[in-house]
Design a protein around this motif. Sequence first.
Motif, PDB file in Angstrom:
ATOM      1  N   GLU A  39       0.793  -1.027  -0.177  1.00 57.00           N
ATOM      2  CA  GLU A  39       0.004   0.006   0.069  1.00 57.00           C
ATOM      3  C   GLU A  39       1.031   1.314   0.301  1.00 57.00           C
ATOM      4  O   GLU A  39       0.653   2.563  -0.644  1.00 57.00           O
ATOM      5  CB  GLU A  39      -0.851  -0.004   1.523  1.00 57.00           C
ATOM      6  N   CYS A  40       2.218   1.130   0.471  1.00 59.09           N
ATOM      7  CA  CYS A  40       3.203   2.514   0.709  1.00 59.09           C
ATOM      8  C   CYS A  40       3.150   2.328  -0.293  1.00 59.09           C
ATOM      9  O   CYS A  40       3.298   3.412  -1.334  1.00 59.09           O
ATOM     10  CB  CYS A  40       3.629   2.494   1.962  1.00 59.09           C
ATOM     11  N   LEU A  41       3.731   1.586  -2.001  1.00 61.82           N
ATOM     12  CA  LEU A  41       4.533   1.936  -3.043  1.00 61.82           C
ATOM     13  C   LEU A  41       3.112   1.914  -4.009  1.00 61.82           C
ATOM     14  O   LEU A  41       3.434   3.168  -4.323  1.00 61.82           O
ATOM     15  CB  LEU A  41       4.425   0.164  -3.240  1.00 61.82           C
ATOM     16  N   GLY A  66       0.972  -3.265 -12.206  1.00 63.20           N
ATOM     17  CA  GLY A  66       1.375  -1.897 -10.670  1.00 63.20           C
ATOM     18  C   GLY A  66       2.372  -2.924 -10.162  1.00 63.20           C
ATOM     19  O   GLY A  66       3.027  -3.702  -9.811  1.00 63.20           O
ATOM     20  N   VAL A  67       1.385  -2.591  -8.949  1.00 66.18           N
ATOM     21  CA  VAL A  67       2.781  -2.728  -7.378  1.00 66.18           C
ATOM     22  C   VAL A  67       1.801  -3.780  -7.474  1.00 66.18           C
ATOM     23  O   VAL A  67       3.049  -4.974  -6.727  1.00 66.18           O
ATOM     24  CB  VAL A  67       1.785  -1.304  -6.509  1.00 66.18           C
ATOM     25  N   THR A  72       6.145 -10.792  -3.725  1.00 64.95           N
ATOM     26  CA  THR A  72       6.185 -10.760  -2.899  1.00 64.95           C
ATOM     27  C   THR A  72       8.072 -11.211  -1.575  1.00 64.95           C
ATOM     28  O   THR A  72       8.413 -12.109  -1.627  1.00 64.95           O
ATOM     29  CB  THR A  72       5.127 -11.550  -2.150  1.00 64.95           C
ATOM     30  N   ASN A  73       7.752 -10.237  -1.094  1.00 67.35           N
ATOM     31  CA  ASN A  73       9.061 -10.577   0.456  1.00 67.35           C
ATOM     32  C   ASN A  73       8.756 -11.412   1.154  1.00 67.35           C
ATOM     33  O   ASN A  73       8.573 -11.477   2.327  1.00 67.35           O
ATOM     34  CB  ASN A  73      10.641  -9.326   0.563  1.00 67.35           C
ATOM     35  N   PHE A  74       9.025 -13.101   0.877  1.00 65.01           N
ATOM     36  CA  PHE A  74       8.198 -14.055   1.816  1.00 65.01           C
ATOM     37  C   PHE A  74       9.381 -13.945   2.638  1.00 65.01           C
ATOM     38  O   PHE A  74       9.691 -14.934   4.079  1.00 65.01           O
ATOM     39  CB  PHE A  74       7.923 -15.078   1.050  1.00 65.01           C
ATOM     40  N   TYR A  75      10.955 -13.489   2.825  1.00 70.25           N
ATOM     41  CA  TYR A  75      12.138 -13.692   4.235  1.00 70.25           C
ATOM     42  C   TYR A  75      11.575 -13.108   5.237  1.00 70.25           C
ATOM     43  O   TYR A  75      11.601 -13.017   6.654  1.00 70.25           O
ATOM     44  CB  TYR A  75      13.388 -13.173   3.313  1.00 70.25           C
TER      45      TYR A  75
END
Length: 724
Positions: A39-41, A66-67, A72-75
């Motif tokens: 959401e920030c992006l 889009g975004v 996703t950063n699963f880390y």
Amino acid sequence: MASKMASDDFDDQFLTCPVCMLHFRDPRILPCLHTFCKECLKDWATKQQPLECPTCRTQVSLPDQGVDGLRTNFYVNNLLDFAAAKKGTEPGVPCQVCEGGQGEAKSWCKDCAVLLCESCVAMHRKIPGTRDHELVPQEVMKEKKGAERFQRKRHCQKHKNQELVFYCETCKALVCTACTVIDHRPGKDHNPVEIATVAQKKKETLQELLQGINPRLQEIQASIKEVDSKISKLIPSKEVATEQAKAYFRQLADLLQKREKDILSQIDEQCRADGKALQTKKEAIEFEMAGLTSAQSFCQQAVEQGSDVHILEVGNQVQARVETLLAKQVDLESNWSEFQFVENMAVADFAEGVKDLGGVKTKVEVSKCKVVVKAAVQGFRCAAILTTMNKDGRSCTTNSKAVTVNMKDPSGTILRTQVQVKNGGVWEISYVPKVTGNHRLEVKVNSQQVPGSPFDITVQSRDTPVLTIGKVGSGVGELIRPIGVTVDKDGNIAVVEQGNKRVQIFDTVTGHSLKCFPVDSENPYGIDVDSDGRFLVTSWGENYGIRHYSEEGKLLNTFTPDCMIHALGVGVLPDGRMVVAGGVQESCLLLTHDGRLIREIGKAWLQDPSFIAVDESRGLIFVTDTDDVLVFDLEGEFKFSFGEEGQGEGQFSSPTGITLDQAGNIIVVNMSDGRVQVFGPDGMYIRTVATVKGGKPYGILLTHDGYIAVACYEGHCIELYRYN
């Protein structure tokens, strides 16, 4: 990111979004490997175009979704799960399912990533959809173990109960067991492999890349140390030069006091200019180091701590980022040399040349300096560009008093000039000539003439083209029936040649041909450039349509929607939508980025539309028709029209090319009489810019530096006229 995921090692900052400063919510990875909340992006993307990374300012090209299309950063998700699981070991933490109604949290579900009490655990094991979920009891959560124990399982989007255990090398996609039976069955079209095998290979590749980062970091650190050393010498150099200047000028007493102050001012300014340049250089080098360090950390974490799924999710992205950084050519040289005071004249010889006494010797090598003289037009602000160079032929800064300019008109009258530094060692010399004819410009640096000075500049009247590009022919730089023109992302002129069936790119300053590429159509016509710098070229007749080309001229797509029977002028919106004029179909088409019809515009109003200009800020489309200009909004509603057939001011004689300036004024050229007229945003006539000399002008454009370029169909050339 943290290099380890030990239970009490990782810092809370690694779970915090740099934008909202809260724990990540649905963390997404940008191509530069920096992570932010989704959401920030999205909010960030609405505030700037093109999108830049909030951390490193790298320009980002978002996927079609889009975004939402970012990985996703699963880390980070695993770290958040780990933190939540560890919190569950504390007394009094409520169950996240019954919200404490049945008791405290006693277990962690790896599949659902929630804390469960004993009652909810029992229910969890009874429900068919969750009975096979892996639960971590409180005793295990209390152990000093790594976060890898709490990594979420990844499930197939299509088969929700199936875990991702295979990687289809053909499709480059993670798949489940069911997918290998249905959509990714092994064979000539698909090759599913266990993810552990592929992940190990990717780890080895990333490990090799990691080995190349440290030497580069050491090189950058050494360069920063060198810049710091030179910065430390700035003040001593200033002090030495100052003392030398004082000793010299004391011998000249009152006659030299003013000159002494000038020289001291030059020394101070040189110190500031060099200090600013060195500081900028240092910041640029530190910026490169920060990028490498960030990529190193991310890559190392992926190799050491990432799951196989994570490696395959981000491996290619990490590899591309690190390879790009390692291959990037970074200038690590500070290019600074100590300045010193120089005695240009002996004390005994000063009487005839007081103004030339003394000077500040800098890194500028006058013999290497360059001046580019731009076309000059009577009554307009004109300019020449000076670039001060060092001995290696690189641009370098100097103080403003080191540059002196003198310009005279044909009668010998001195013309007022203004010298302004643009950036680094680039200076703009501007003036407004009052008469036509040959003017002479003298440029000196450190009291020495730069190569080529004095320069002869021919000032032309506003009705004379300042530059004519091309002549009839099929060779490089030659043209046959140019018709459509636009400006590419670098500010060069791109022209469609109907005769040679190609697009040719020209430099706007020199008129030299830079490159060209063929167009596979009998009658190419219009051209525009999208937000990514790619070309769209229209054509009519046989093989009609809209062709999409890369910056290098490679054909990417051809759009021939059923609704189109004629494709002439074209305009591209920032979001990729296209507006195309169709003369035969007597309308314009608003299309999606992939050529699908959104709506037809002007069907009941247009007779023979040819060229289009789009004012995206106001949501308006301007279309040249038989003898007027019609204006519609993007919803297809007619707004107004202006002009009528005739030879007078504000009248049209077969209007063709149309473009807009930054103020929203409308510029239109007449094909029959060559007049280029300017109208206000409301269609009111303002002025006539020029009358085109070449035959049958069609497409026009406004260059970034204020010239109108006109494609002369029968003159086989591009003519440039001064606009502002």
